[in-house]
Design an enzyme around this catalytic site. Structure first.
Site, PDB file in Angstrom:
ATOM      1  N   ASP A   1       0.521  -4.709   5.533  1.00 24.55           N
ATOM      2  CA  ASP A   1      -0.561  -5.645   5.209  1.00 24.55           C
ATOM      3  C   ASP A   1      -0.690  -5.783   3.698  1.00 24.55           C
ATOM      4  OD1 ASP A   1      -1.460  -2.930   5.076  1.00 24.55           O
ATOM      5  OD2 ASP A   1      -3.519  -3.649   4.909  1.00 24.55           O
ATOM      6  N   GLU A   2      -1.315  -6.867   3.280  1.00 30.12           N
ATOM      7  CA  GLU A   2      -1.665  -7.109   1.890  1.00 30.12           C
ATOM      8  C   GLU A   2      -0.497  -6.850   0.935  1.00 30.12           C
ATOM      9  OE1 GLU A   2      -6.459  -6.293   2.173  1.00 30.12           O
ATOM     10  OE2 GLU A   2      -5.186  -4.624   1.574  1.00 30.12           O
ATOM     11  N   VAL A   3       0.648  -7.441   1.248  1.00 27.19           N
ATOM     12  CA  VAL A   3       1.826  -7.332   0.380  1.00 27.19           C
ATOM     13  C   VAL A   3       1.698  -8.429  -0.675  1.00 27.19           C
ATOM     14  CG1 VAL A   3       4.338  -7.190   0.297  1.00 27.19           C
ATOM     15  CG2 VAL A   3       3.129  -6.518   2.385  1.00 27.19           C
TER      16      VAL A   3
ATOM     17  N   ASP B   1      -2.001  -9.998   8.769  1.00 23.17           N
ATOM     18  CA  ASP B   1      -2.476 -10.939   7.750  1.00 23.17           C
ATOM     19  C   ASP B   1      -1.370 -11.689   7.023  1.00 23.17           C
ATOM     20  OD1 ASP B   1      -2.365  -9.073   4.920  1.00 23.17           O
ATOM     21  OD2 ASP B   1      -2.523  -8.009   6.814  1.00 23.17           O
TER      22      ASP B   1
ATOM     23  N   HIS C   1       0.824  -1.223   0.000  1.00 20.80           N
ATOM     24  CA  HIS C   1       0.000   0.000   0.000  1.00 20.80           C
ATOM     25  C   HIS C   1       0.855   1.268   0.000  1.00 20.80           C
ATOM     26  CE1 HIS C   1      -3.901  -1.815   0.160  1.00 20.80           C
ATOM     27  NE2 HIS C   1      -3.615  -2.510   1.249  1.00 20.80           N
TER      28      HIS C   1
END
Length: 598
Positions: free
Chosen positions: A266-268, A316, A210
């Protein structure tokens, strides 16, 4: 003597006849009353049956080629009136049922002791932190002066502020700031207001995934993990580390005395894909998990060793990594994790295996719920019930499990965009009813609607489902007029949808009708009979939002919101008006087939 006997017999005869008449009259009324009652019941049943029977479609009761405009128009008006009455009854009944069902669900959370209901113990929630996502629609500093006292009164203990490009960065990374970023003086004011209201500030800045606000720029384009995608920074480039240390140094400099810094991560989704990372993984015999852990460890170690600040990161990316790998990386020495889940059943997503792993590995665990921004990237009005159920699920879990984990507290996230490139979703000012309901629930263990109304100064029951298609609730909390505007936007969109589904529109104003300029003027007029009223409502709402939004937002946010949510509606209505006028120009039409050249 004979005369006396005759008189006595006559009196006896009169008495007998009178008694018989009275008995007959009583019997008659009784029997007739039963019949009347039965008749009345039959009538009531018939009337009730008529009330419950759904309205017939008026278009099924009349010929579609009906030439008598006034007769058809009158029938349509009558049908609309009856439909509106029935719709109001159904809507009121459904609203009461929805609110009652959810109230019962929340009530079931209360513990029962000796037959009496008591408030559950929520003292284990030492921190109740409200997330302010500033990567879209940053409020004015003046708005914080009104908002922060309200948050404190609702039981909030702190703020997780996700700045992204709203920080006043300076050389050598000054281009990371948005043109409408807060100044250093405004950051100082914000922190002072938070301190006055006993709200601890935890800054959040992204350091891995992000990172669109950085990697979108030409200057930093070469730092992308995937050249086409500006989401993830390459962890193998030395310039990536240099950039991240500058960001960390500056954000901590602007927030002296902080205990925690959230480093994102997060969300890599894209990792180990560039040539440099591939070479590194091959040389060191690493997989993508180890590459991720090595980068996060570098960032966290830097924050903790240089600034003596405790890093927090989203969880996550740890969920699928084995305990052995996490243990060997020693990342657990440096970070606390924030376990996030925004749905109504967190245990279905966060399994016991995950919790056992976290319990053994990390010395500090936060949990993250959501009060808005989790039900759709273009959602503009918050579904309070959905988010209350999310908190209910978290509390059900934590009530029995908090003693087994090193729980720090809960973060109530409120996403303003799904990422840097996404449109604005529910504005903070419009979502305060949801946030207030969630904070009260966490504070008391149940939701007292009367208390919620009093705090927000509302004139009626908040609709937990967020469906304000017909009803409007006025609340006088800071930013409450924005909430009012969102309700009217939902009403406007419903009016347009209803018009576009009208039989006269779908049957006589299709793309084919428009392309061929071939339609019935009577049906076009009927289909567009509400258009003028809807256009007026849209114009009034546009003006209303322009006038009230400056109480909370700057001109850039106002312009973006209007362009995203109002301009398409205004254009749609204008195009409809132009199309109708085009179709109404014709008074004679060609023979079929219409695409014939003959």
């Amino acid at each position: 003597m004979i005369g006396i006997n005759m008189l006595a017999k006559f009196r006896f005869y009169i008495l007998l006849v009178g008694s018989s008449a009275i008995i007959f009259l009583v019997l008659y009324k009784t029997l007739n009353g039963e019949q009347d009652s039965e008749s009345t019941n039959k009538v009531n049943k018939v009337q009730t049956s008529k009330k419950l029977r759904p309205m017939e479609n008026i278009n099924d009761l009349m010929p579609v080629t009906q030439p008598h405009y006034h007769m058809e128009h009158q029938k349509l008006r009558e049908a609309e009136v009856h439909a509106r009455i029935n719709q109001n009854i159904r809507r009121s009944t459904q609203l009461k049922r929805d609110n009652l069902n959810f109230a019962n669900k929340i009530e079931s959370f209360k513990s029962v002791t000796n037959g009496e209901r008591n408030q559950p113990d929520t003292s284990f929630l030492l921190h109740k932190i409200v997330h302010l996502d500033l990567k879209g629609a940053p409020p004015t500093i003046n708005y914080y002066s009104q908002l922060f006292p309200l948050l404190h009164s609702l039981g909030a203990t702190g703020l997780l502020i996700e700045y992204e490009d709203m920080l006043p960065y300076w050389e050598p990374i000054e281009t990371l700031s948005a043109h409408n970023a807060y100044s250093k003086n405004q950051i100082e004011q914000l922190l002072r207001l938070a301190q006055l209201n006993k709200l601890e500030v935890i800054p959040l800045i992204q350091t891995f995934g992000h990172m669109e606000f950085v990697l979108k720029q030409i200057k930093y384009q070469q730092l992308r993990e995937v050249p086409l995608y500006p989401q993830v920074i390459c962890p193998s480039q030395n310039n990536s580390k240099i950039l991240l240390t500058h960001i960390i140094d500056q954000i901590i400099s602007l927030h002296p005395g902080i205990k925690w810094l959230h480093i994102g991560c997060d969300e890599v989704y894209y990792i180990g894909q560039c040539d440099l990372c591939q070479h590194r993984m091959t040389t060191k015999q690493m997989n993508s998990d180890l590459l991720f852990l090595e980068h996060v460890k570098f960032v966290a170690q830097y924050v903790k060793s240089k600034h003596n600040v405790q890093p927090i990161m989203w969880d996550d990316m740890f969920r699928h990594v084995s305990s052995d790998i996490i243990q060997a990386s020693e990342i657990w020495k440096y970070v606390e994790i924030m376990v996030w889940q925004y749905g109504p059943n967190i245990e279905a997503k966060l399994t016991q295996e995950i919790w056992e792993k976290y319990q053994l590995m990390f010395s500090g665990i936060w949990v993250a719920s959501a009060f808005k921004g989790a039900t759709g990237p273009n959602q503009f009005l918050t579904n309070i019930s959905y988010h209350l159920e999310n908190h209910h699920s978290w509390m059900n879990f934590l009530q029995t499990f908090h003693k087994k984990i090193p729980l720090r507290g809960i973060i109530l996230t409120g996403w303003q965009r799904y990422d840097h490139f996404a449109v604005l979703c529910e504005l903070l000012a419009a979502s305060i009813p949801s946030l207030a309901a969630d904070l009260l629930y966490l504070k008391d263990g149940f939701l007292d609607q009367n208390k919620l109304h009093d705090i927000l100064h509302c004139n009626g029951d908040l609709i937990l489902s967020g469906n304000y298609t017909f009803d409007e609730v006025i609340c006088n909390y800071p930013g409450g007029k924005v909430f009012k505007g969102m309700q009217r936007l939902q009403q406007l969109k419903h009016q347009i949808m209803k018009m576009m589904k009208d039989n006269h529109v779908v049957g006589w104003m299709s793309d084919y009708n428009i392309q061929m300029s071939f339609s019935s003027p009577a049906h076009v007029e009927l289909g567009m009979r509400k258009l003028g009223e809807i256009q007026t409502n849209a114009t009034l709402l546009y003006t209303f939002m322009q006038n009230i939004m400056p109480e909370v937002y700057d001109k850039y946010t106002i312009d973006e919101w209007l362009q995203t949510y109002m301009d398409p509606i205004m254009l749609q209505l204008e195009n409809l008006s132009n199309t109708a006028q085009k179709l109404l120009k014709y008074s004679a039409w060609p023979r079929r087939p219409l695409n014939s050249n003959e």
